[in-house]
Design an enzyme around this catalytic site. Structure first.
Site, PDB file in Angstrom:
ATOM      1  N   SER A  66     -34.155  -2.601  -2.316  1.00 35.03           N
ATOM      2  CA  SER A  66     -33.786  -3.601  -3.319  1.00 35.03           C
ATOM      3  C   SER A  66     -32.426  -3.252  -3.907  1.00 35.03           C
ATOM      4  CB  SER A  66     -34.828  -3.674  -4.450  1.00 35.03           C
ATOM      5  OG  SER A  66     -34.837  -2.469  -5.199  1.00 35.03           O
ATOM      6  N   SER A  69     -22.536   6.603 -11.835  1.00 34.54           N
ATOM      7  CA  SER A  69     -22.487   5.582 -12.875  1.00 34.54           C
ATOM      8  C   SER A  69     -21.391   5.915 -13.870  1.00 34.54           C
ATOM      9  CB  SER A  69     -23.835   5.509 -13.607  1.00 34.54           C
ATOM     10  OG  SER A  69     -23.718   4.742 -14.800  1.00 34.54           O
ATOM     11  N   TYR A  71     -30.216  10.226 -17.788  1.00 28.90           N
ATOM     12  CA  TYR A  71     -29.684   9.559 -16.600  1.00 28.90           C
ATOM     13  C   TYR A  71     -28.179   9.780 -16.488  1.00 28.90           C
ATOM     14  CZ  TYR A  71     -28.425   5.648 -13.503  1.00 28.90           C
ATOM     15  OH  TYR A  71     -27.920   4.883 -12.484  1.00 28.90           O
ATOM     16  N   LYS A  99     -25.941  11.695 -13.614  1.00 31.44           N
ATOM     17  CA  LYS A  99     -24.812  11.081 -12.919  1.00 31.44           C
ATOM     18  C   LYS A  99     -23.558  11.939 -13.008  1.00 31.44           C
ATOM     19  CE  LYS A  99     -27.159   7.873 -11.240  1.00 31.44           C
ATOM     20  NZ  LYS A  99     -27.303   7.741  -9.779  1.00 31.44           N
ATOM     21  N   THR A 145     -29.325  -6.050 -11.053  1.00 31.66           N
ATOM     22  CA  THR A 145     -30.279  -5.525 -10.081  1.00 31.66           C
ATOM     23  C   THR A 145     -31.677  -5.454 -10.696  1.00 31.66           C
ATOM     24  OG1 THR A 145     -29.990  -3.219 -10.745  1.00 31.66           O
ATOM     25  CG2 THR A 145     -28.443  -4.079  -9.106  1.00 31.66           C
TER      26      THR A 145
END
Length: 322
Positions: free
Chosen positions: A54, A179, A205, A209, A238
């Site tokens: 995805s 990111s 997160y 990254k 997304t």
């Protein structure tokens, strides 16, 4: 999935560096893209994409399949992966699309998969795309913080284990989807699994990254026969953004990039001859190398701290190696 909440930027632009992460930024940058860069025949070249069922991973897999490349989709859920494969094959008419069911948060699974893969497969390009952002501290069955296990350790193990295959291939590349959220973070080797203080999934997160960018730079310095790069896809619409950041998605939906736009630089780095001519180890946005630190930011770390990161990951990874 961008760590948007970690970025204190009301106008969606990092002042002083000219980077816009939303739709308008892509549209402005695309005016300078060279269309011929992606006019390539990938027949005979093999690509592995994690999180390929995805979002950006699927869009990347589709573009590579459209150009005749062999695609290895590394996905956690077999049902969703098989459905995505069917769509990719139907659209591209390329039958060389393969599904591998692997949970990137499970270190032992990643090791076992990679070790088996290199025994019978050729690999030209690895695309580390799979990402995780859970907002509550959650441990895997192996006792690892889930964001770190997926984004950092899983990426480290897969890349390390596949390097022997990549080094035997023609024009080998590793592309890691990072990111812009990492720009807010200074590498913190003392708390890799967020055991101290209050847990913040977005900040965890973003820290992961940052770790990926550091790994890319260090690998590039260590392995001269493989081309490494990391990139920021911008803020794309997304499923991961929709599920992990629903309020952000609802507010910004009209300004988000499409999945294809987010995947454009991933594909460019993976297939374009122009990308391979760039120095190894750089961080890209919209097909150009950009800084990994904001102006005047205190996010830089010493080479000793970066070496500590690699040593910590190596020690931890070996604990789960079969």
């Amino acid at each position: 999935m961008p760590a948007c909440a970690a970025i204190n930027c009301t106008n969606l632009q990092f002042k002083g560096c000219g980077r816009t992460f939303h739709l308008s930024g892509y549209e402005a940058a695309a005016k300078n893209f060279v269309a011929a860069d992606l006019e390539v025949n990938l027949s005979g070249r093999s690509f592995m994409i994690t999180g390929a069922n995805s979002g950006l991973g699927k869009a990347t897999a589709q573009e590579i399949a459209n150009r005749g490349g062999t695609v290895h989709m590394v996905c956690r859920n077999k049902g969703r992966a098989d459905a995505a494969k069917e769509e990719i094959v139907e659209c591209s008419k390329n039958q060389n699309v393969h599904v591998h069911v692997v949970d990137m948060s499970c270190a032992r699974q990643v090791w076992e998969f990679a070790q088996n893969f290199v025994q019978s497969n050729v690999l030209n390009v690895l695309i580390n795309n799979a990402g995780c952002m859970v907002n509550q501290r959650e441990l895997t069955e192996e006792g690892l913080e889930k964001n770190f296990a997926t984004n950092t350790l899983g990426t480290y193990i897969l890349t390390t284990a596949l390097l022997p295959a990549l080094q035997k291939a023609e024009d080998p590349r590793v592309v890691t989807v990072s990111s812009g959220g990492m720009l807010t973070q200074k590498l913190n080797v003392d708390d890799l699994q967020c055991e101290k203080g209050t847990f913040d999934g977005t900040m965890a997160y973003a820290q992961n990254k940052r770790q990926q960018v550091v790994l890319t730079e260090r690998w590039a310095a260590q392995y001269k026969d493989v081309h490494f790069s990391s990139m920021h896809p911008g803020w794309a619409d997304t499923p991961a953004v929709q599920s992990s950041m629903p309020s952000f998605h609802a507010k910004m939906q009209s300004k988000l990039r499409t999945e294809a736009m987010g995947a454009d630089t991933i594909v460019w780095l993976a297939v374009a001859a122009a990308a391979a001519r760039q120095p190894s180890g750089l961080f890209f946005q919209d097909r150009r190398a950009v800084a990994t630190h904001l102006p005047l930011a205190f996010s830089r770390t010493s080479s000793q701290e970066e070496e500590r990161l690699l040593a910590a990951l190596s020690d931890l990874a070996l604990k789960f190696k079969p």
